[in-house]
Design a protein around this motif. Structure first.
Motif, short mmCIF file in Angstrom:
data_model
loop_
_atom_site.label_atom_id
_atom_site.label_comp_id
_atom_site.label_asym_id
_atom_site.label_seq_id
_atom_site.Cartn_x
_atom_site.Cartn_y
_atom_site.Cartn_z
N GLN A 215 0.82 -1.22 0.00
CA GLN A 215 0.00 0.00 0.00
C GLN A 215 0.85 1.26 0.00
N LEU A 216 1.98 1.23 0.73
CA LEU A 216 2.81 2.43 0.84
C LEU A 216 3.40 2.81 -0.52
N VAL A 217 4.08 1.87 -1.18
CA VAL A 217 4.72 2.23 -2.44
C VAL A 217 3.68 2.49 -3.53
N LYS A 218 2.51 1.85 -3.44
CA LYS A 218 1.44 2.14 -4.39
C LYS A 218 0.91 3.56 -4.18
N ALA A 219 0.79 3.97 -2.91
CA ALA A 219 0.35 5.34 -2.61
C ALA A 219 1.33 6.36 -3.15
N TRP A 220 2.60 5.98 -3.26
CA TRP A 220 3.63 6.88 -3.79
C TRP A 220 3.80 6.76 -5.30
N GLY A 221 2.95 5.96 -5.95
CA GLY A 221 2.92 5.94 -7.41
C GLY A 221 3.76 4.87 -8.08
N ALA A 222 4.23 3.86 -7.32
CA ALA A 222 5.06 2.81 -7.92
C ALA A 222 4.20 1.77 -8.64
N HIS A 223 4.84 1.02 -9.53
CA HIS A 223 4.26 -0.19 -10.11
C HIS A 223 4.67 -1.34 -9.20
N VAL A 224 3.71 -2.07 -8.64
CA VAL A 224 3.98 -3.04 -7.59
C VAL A 224 3.75 -4.46 -8.07
N THR A 225 4.77 -5.30 -7.89
CA THR A 225 4.63 -6.74 -8.10
C THR A 225 4.70 -7.42 -6.75
N ALA A 226 3.63 -8.15 -6.41
CA ALA A 226 3.54 -8.82 -5.10
C ALA A 226 3.69 -10.31 -5.27
N VAL A 227 4.53 -10.91 -4.44
CA VAL A 227 4.71 -12.37 -4.44
C VAL A 227 4.05 -12.93 -3.19
N CYS A 228 3.13 -13.88 -3.38
CA CYS A 228 2.39 -14.49 -2.28
C CYS A 228 1.82 -15.82 -2.76
N SER A 229 1.05 -16.49 -1.93
CA SER A 229 0.37 -17.70 -2.38
C SER A 229 -0.93 -17.32 -3.07
N HIS A 230 -1.50 -18.27 -3.82
CA HIS A 230 -2.66 -17.99 -4.66
C HIS A 230 -3.85 -17.46 -3.84
N ASP A 231 -4.04 -18.00 -2.64
CA ASP A 231 -5.22 -17.60 -1.86
C ASP A 231 -5.13 -16.17 -1.34
N ALA A 232 -3.99 -15.52 -1.49
CA ALA A 232 -3.86 -14.12 -1.09
C ALA A 232 -3.91 -13.16 -2.28
N SER A 233 -4.10 -13.68 -3.48
CA SER A 233 -4.04 -12.84 -4.68
C SER A 233 -5.15 -11.80 -4.71
N THR A 234 -6.35 -12.19 -4.26
CA THR A 234 -7.46 -11.22 -4.24
C THR A 234 -7.15 -10.07 -3.31
N LEU A 235 -6.61 -10.38 -2.14
CA LEU A 235 -6.22 -9.33 -1.19
C LEU A 235 -5.17 -8.42 -1.79
N MET A 236 -4.17 -8.97 -2.47
CA MET A 236 -3.12 -8.16 -3.06
C MET A 236 -3.68 -7.19 -4.11
N LYS A 237 -4.59 -7.67 -4.91
CA LYS A 237 -5.22 -6.81 -5.92
C LYS A 237 -6.01 -5.69 -5.24
N LYS A 238 -6.71 -6.04 -4.17
CA LYS A 238 -7.48 -5.05 -3.43
C LYS A 238 -6.59 -3.96 -2.85
N LEU A 239 -5.38 -4.35 -2.44
CA LEU A 239 -4.45 -3.38 -1.85
C LEU A 239 -3.70 -2.57 -2.90
N GLY A 240 -3.87 -2.92 -4.18
CA GLY A 240 -3.31 -2.09 -5.24
C GLY A 240 -2.18 -2.71 -6.04
N ALA A 241 -1.82 -3.97 -5.76
CA ALA A 241 -0.72 -4.59 -6.51
C ALA A 241 -1.08 -4.69 -7.99
N ASP A 242 -0.13 -4.34 -8.87
CA ASP A 242 -0.36 -4.40 -10.31
C ASP A 242 -0.20 -5.82 -10.84
N ASP A 243 0.82 -6.52 -10.35
CA ASP A 243 1.04 -7.92 -10.73
C ASP A 243 1.12 -8.75 -9.46
N VAL A 244 0.50 -9.93 -9.48
CA VAL A 244 0.55 -10.84 -8.34
C VAL A 244 1.11 -12.17 -8.83
#
Length: 391
Positions: A215-244
């Motif tokens: 959320q922090l780097v997305k708020a500052w305008g970055a392009h964010v790639t988040a690495v997590c397990s599949h069941d967290a992908s919806t949460l990552m998208k909700k928080l603003g991640a561009d790629d999961v």
């Protein structure tokens, strides 16, 4: 109030030359001497947690301290580690650097780093806060923690709680927020003015630090790639991640190599990731890798203070030079208590750019269950403790 006057008004000691007299604290007509708290008397697993109503009531010992009534706290992985004795050598040195006290002076030890609550009393030099203020803070691990009815903190560690959050919500953010802030801003050098358009990779994005960092780097305008397990992908998208990226869906290194190179990597995972993650950075562009998984406290526990610090310095020095010769920056980051940084985080929260991510909330009576929940791993956000019962 400007930043410098605000920081001075927080009550930082300026030339006081020593301690103020210890001041007792009365929150009722009858002065308090003990309080409910969860403590440990030795290091171990969950069975070492003990509830007591006889924990010594915290007293203001320095003029820049405040007593906070804890409304809510939360757990972090460091609480599990400290329960088992992790970092005891370094933390005891910080608690008693002159070795004035007897051995094992940390016990009974209260764990818990996060607090959201209400100021009950202020030291003589504190003018930035007053009794009744709603505040939040992350208490350093060498101090008594927040799984207690009251806690003492330096005014420089405390900030006004975001107005839009309840105490339960606010308690989920300070420690992970300041850890991410340390890594991204203080060590990594990213901020609101230079982060826009940068490609940022966050390894271990679904935990407490990761969800804040996204959320922090997305708020500052970055392009964010988040690495997590599949069941967290919806949460990552909700928080603003561009790629999961699902690390379980195949070879993670190969998946990430198919993407454009990154300007900044935050590693919450450590281990084998460090062997290949730096190859994903843009070379000779100021790109930086920051890891929160370091051997600093482990070295001191195993080797002692002097040898541990020497080994740590040699390790970070050699790695920094090795990667600098390859055109990228290698850094370690740690949690840093900071009221002024929490001020900035509170502004982002109140503006809607950062939201708390809470996995589960427990009552104060079920602190051991909360530890077991955290121990299971794979949490999506934070484990919170309501210390003041909800009516």
């Amino acid at each position: 109030m400007g930043r410098l006057p605000a920081m001075l008004a927080r009550g930082a000691l300026r030339g006081t030359g020593g301690r103020a007299p210890v001041r007792g604290f009365g929150c009722s007509p009858r002065s308090r001497s003990a309080m409910p708290s969860w403590v440990i008397d030795r290091y171990g697993r969950n069975e070492v947690l003990r509830f007591t109503r006889e924990m010594a009531f915290p007293a203001i010992q320095f003029p820049n301290e405040v007593v906070v009534q804890v409304h809510a706290a939360s757990l972090n992985p460091i609480d599990l580690s400290m329960r088992s004795g992790y970092g005891a050598t370094a933390l005891n040195m910080k608690r008693d650097p002159l070795k004035i006290k007897s051995t094992e002076t940390e016990f009974p030890l209260t764990l818990g780093r996060d607090v959201s609550g209400v100021v009950m009393e202020c030291g003589l030099s504190v003018s930035y806060f007053k009794p009744g203020d709603e505040v939040w803070a992350a208490i350093p691990p060498w101090k008594q923690g927040t799984l207690s009815e009251f806690v003492v903190a330096s005014a420089n560690e405390v900030s006004f709680k975001p107005k839009c959050l309840s105490h339960t919500e606010a308690a989920s953010l300070p420690y992970v927020g300041l850890t991410a802030w340390s890594a991204i801003n203080k060590v990594g050098g990213l901020n609101q003015s230079n982060c826009s358009g940068k490609r940022v990779l966050i390894l271990g994005a679904s935990g407490g630090v990761g969800t804040f960092a996204v959320q922090l780097v997305k708020a500052w305008g970055a392009h964010v790639t988040a690495v997590c397990s599949h069941d967290a992908s919806t949460l990552m998208k909700k928080l603003g991640a561009d790629d999961v990226i699902d690390y379980k869906s195949g070879n993670l290194e190969e998946q990430l190599k198919t993407l454009p190179l990154f300007d900044f990597i935050l590693d919450n995972v450590g281990g084998s990731t460090e062997k290949w993650a730096l190859d994903l950075l843009k070379k000779w562009s100021g790109a930086t890798y920051v890891t929160l998984v370091t051997p600093f406290l482990i070295n001191m526990d195993k080797l002692g203070v002097a040898d541990g610090m020497l080994q740590t310095g040699a390790t970070i020095g050699s790695k920094t030079v090795k990667h600098l010769l390859k055109g990228v920056h290698y850094r370690w980051a740690f949690f840093m208590p900071s009221g002024p940084s929490l001020d900035e985080i509170a502004e982002l929260v109140d503006s809607g750019k950062i939201q708390p991510v809470i996995d589960q909330v427990f009552p104060f009576s079920e602190v051991p269950k909360a530890f077991l929940k955290l121990e299971e791993g794979h949490a999506r956000g934070k484990t919170v403790i309501n210390v003041v019962s909800k009516k």
